[in-house]
Design a protein around this motif. Structure first.
Motif, short mmCIF file in Angstrom:
data_model
loop_
_atom_site.label_atom_id
_atom_site.label_comp_id
_atom_site.label_asym_id
_atom_site.label_seq_id
_atom_site.Cartn_x
_atom_site.Cartn_y
_atom_site.Cartn_z
N ALA A 321 -2.96 6.06 4.22
CA ALA A 321 -1.54 6.08 4.59
C ALA A 321 -0.82 4.77 4.30
CB ALA A 321 -1.41 6.42 6.07
N LEU A 322 -1.53 3.65 4.31
CA LEU A 322 -0.87 2.36 4.12
C LEU A 322 -0.68 2.02 2.65
CD1 LEU A 322 -2.55 0.06 6.81
CD2 LEU A 322 -0.25 1.06 6.84
N LYS A 323 0.39 1.29 2.38
CA LYS A 323 0.65 0.83 1.02
C LYS A 323 -0.48 -0.07 0.53
CE LYS A 323 5.68 1.16 1.42
NZ LYS A 323 6.98 0.43 1.46
N LYS A 324 -0.63 -0.15 -0.77
CA LYS A 324 -1.77 -0.86 -1.33
C LYS A 324 -1.64 -2.38 -1.22
CE LYS A 324 -3.03 2.77 -4.63
NZ LYS A 324 -3.26 3.12 -6.05
N ARG A 325 -0.42 -2.85 -1.03
CA ARG A 325 -0.21 -4.29 -0.89
C ARG A 325 0.71 -4.56 0.30
NH1 ARG A 325 -3.32 -7.83 -3.53
NH2 ARG A 325 -1.60 -9.33 -3.45
N GLY A 326 0.48 -5.67 0.98
CA GLY A 326 1.38 -6.13 2.02
C GLY A 326 1.39 -5.31 3.29
N ALA A 327 0.39 -4.49 3.51
CA ALA A 327 0.36 -3.64 4.70
C ALA A 327 -0.50 -4.27 5.79
CB ALA A 327 -0.18 -2.26 4.35
#
Length: 462
Positions: A321-327
């Motif tokens: 569910a989380l973005k691949k960067r900056g999560a």
């Protein structure tokens, strides 16, 4: 339980209470009197050598037995046996049997939490009392929980047993925000022991829970327009604050119909219907369009209901569910210390009467599961231990429950509680919960950790 408490909760009719709780989970051989005598003799004999820390006085009619010696501030506790079934119940079911005897009014205690703390201090030697239960029933139930895991059906049963009771009941003892998790106490409230010194003050729990919410949200580094995913809605406090104060869009999951109803009502009152969506959904059933859609993830004291078998699936879905960067992901949980953690956890009071099929992780079990499930795409950024803050939280809930929870209010959703004796057992169950958990945190038997994960390669938090 003190005499005042016993009177308040009604312990005068033991016989009518017998039908409320099941007998110990073992066939009791007749004659009943012989078994009672054997149980009493066995327990008193074990106590003679088992109480090495503190002291305990057991009174029954004209009999009085004292075990151990209280020195250097150690606990000295007194219990009064009201009904002789207490002895058989404890012999056959150990600590679980003691909790049942307390709920049934078969035993009264002056200071319930002090009694449980004494049990913890003498845990290894006192375990001999429940030799039958420890070697049979507890082993079977623990192994079943470990292998079967928290299936969809068992997860729903958990919610029905604990969270679908009555919103009005929870309103009576939780803070205005209705956070059912560890508060963070500051100097403004006198710290973690402020209620024991100057006493509780108006709004102290509300202040401590607002501090907790703000602390969690700061850990998530939220920005306007960010999307936040939450497993475990509660009654919507954290979701509402994230949307209102940080301008976020929130999707939050719950299995409780009661919680969803009230959370959505509170979201409408805050005018945030366009920003916060409550889903009646198991976390394992999140939809495909959630893939890499979220900037942050949060779960506050929900993973206790996931179970060791599903830790990997849990973190794989967070990763999905989380973005691949900056999560960022924040996971808070009651935990076992590392030396006590096991995927096999025998049935106790909590797992029988409060949160069926639940299991406490350890902090390292969560870190390991997150790393393995995401193949290193999550890295541990911070870990905090909030254990010192939980005893005051539980003491505050206990005081508010005793003062504010009314029989008529809970009986509206559970008509059986209109019977004064049934309500007495119900009330003592919650009294036992607050004391049982409070003793666990005071003695370090259980802990409370908050873990923050970031994506691999992201810059550290400065």
């Amino acid at each position: 339980m003190s005499d005042a408490t016993a009177s308040e909760y009604g312990t005068s009719d033991i016989s009518r209470q017998k039908r409320i709780l099941p007998p110990p989970a073992l066939i009791v051989l007749s004659p009943r009197g012989w078994l009672t005598s054997f149980a009493r003799a066995w327990i008193l004999n074990v106590l003679q050598d088992a109480v090495k820390v503190g002291s305990i006085v057991i009174e029954e009619r004209e009999m009085r037995h004292t075990f151990g010696r209280a020195t250097n501030g150690q606990n000295s506790v007194r219990i009064t046996v009201v009904d002789e079934d207490f002895w058989t119940r404890v012999l056959l079911s150990g600590n679980l049997g003691f909790s049942e005897a307390f709920m049934m009014g078969e035993v009264q205690v002056d200071d319930l939490q002090a009694v449980i703390e004494l049990f913890i201090d003498n845990l290894s030697s006192l375990s001999n009392i429940s030799w039958l239960y420890n070697k049979t029933i507890a082993a079977v139930s623990g192994l079943w929980n470990a292998f079967a895991g928290q299936t969809h059906t068992r997860a729903r049963l958990n919610v029905v047993a604990s969270y679908d009771l009555s919103n009005e009941m929870y309103k009576a003892f939780l803070s205005k925000e209705m956070m059912y998790s560890c508060a963070l106490w500051g100097e403004e409230e006198g710290g973690v022991r402020g209620d024991l010194g100057s006493g509780p003050t108006t709004g102290d729990l509300e202040a401590a829970q607002r501090r907790k919410i703000q602390h969690v949200l700061r850990q998530l580094h939220l920005q306007p327009g960010h999307r936040l995913l939450e497993f475990g809605t509660g009654w919507g406090a954290l979701s509402i604050e994230a949307a209102r104060e940080y301008g976020c869009e929130v999707d939050t999951l719950t299995l409780s119909i009661e919680q969803k109803t009230l959370a959505e009502e509170r979201i409408r009152e805050a005018g945030l219907e366009d920003r916060v969506r409550v889903h009646l959904l198991d976390y394992r059933d999140i939809p495909p369009h959630f893939e890499h859609a979220f900037d942050a993830f949060v779960s506050i004291e929900m993973i206790e209901h996931v179970g060791p078998k599903y830790y990997g699936a849990y973190f794989r879905l967070v990763d999905f569910a989380l973005k691949k960067r900056g999560a960022i992901a924040v996971v808070s949980s009651s935990t076992f210390p590392e030396h006590r953690y096991s995927e096999y956890q025998a049935e106790d009071f909590m797992r029988r009467y409060i949160w069926p099929n639940s299991a406490l992780p350890s902090a390292s079990a969560l870190v390991d599961a997150a790393y393995k499930a995401t193949r290193g795409r999550f890295k541990l950024n911070t870990i905090e231990n909030h254990s010192a803050h939980y005893p005051r939280t539980l003491r505050t809930w206990g005081r508010r429950f005793k003062s504010n929870v009314q029989q008529d209010a809970v009986a509206e959703t559970h008509p059986s509680l209109r019977d004064p004796m049934e309500f007495a057992v119900f009330a003592r169950k919650w009294e036992y919960l607050f004391a049982y958990a409070g003793a666990g945190f005071v003695k370090g038997y259980i802990s409370c950790h908050m873990l923050t994960f970031t994506r691999e390669g992201d810059a550290p938090d400065l």
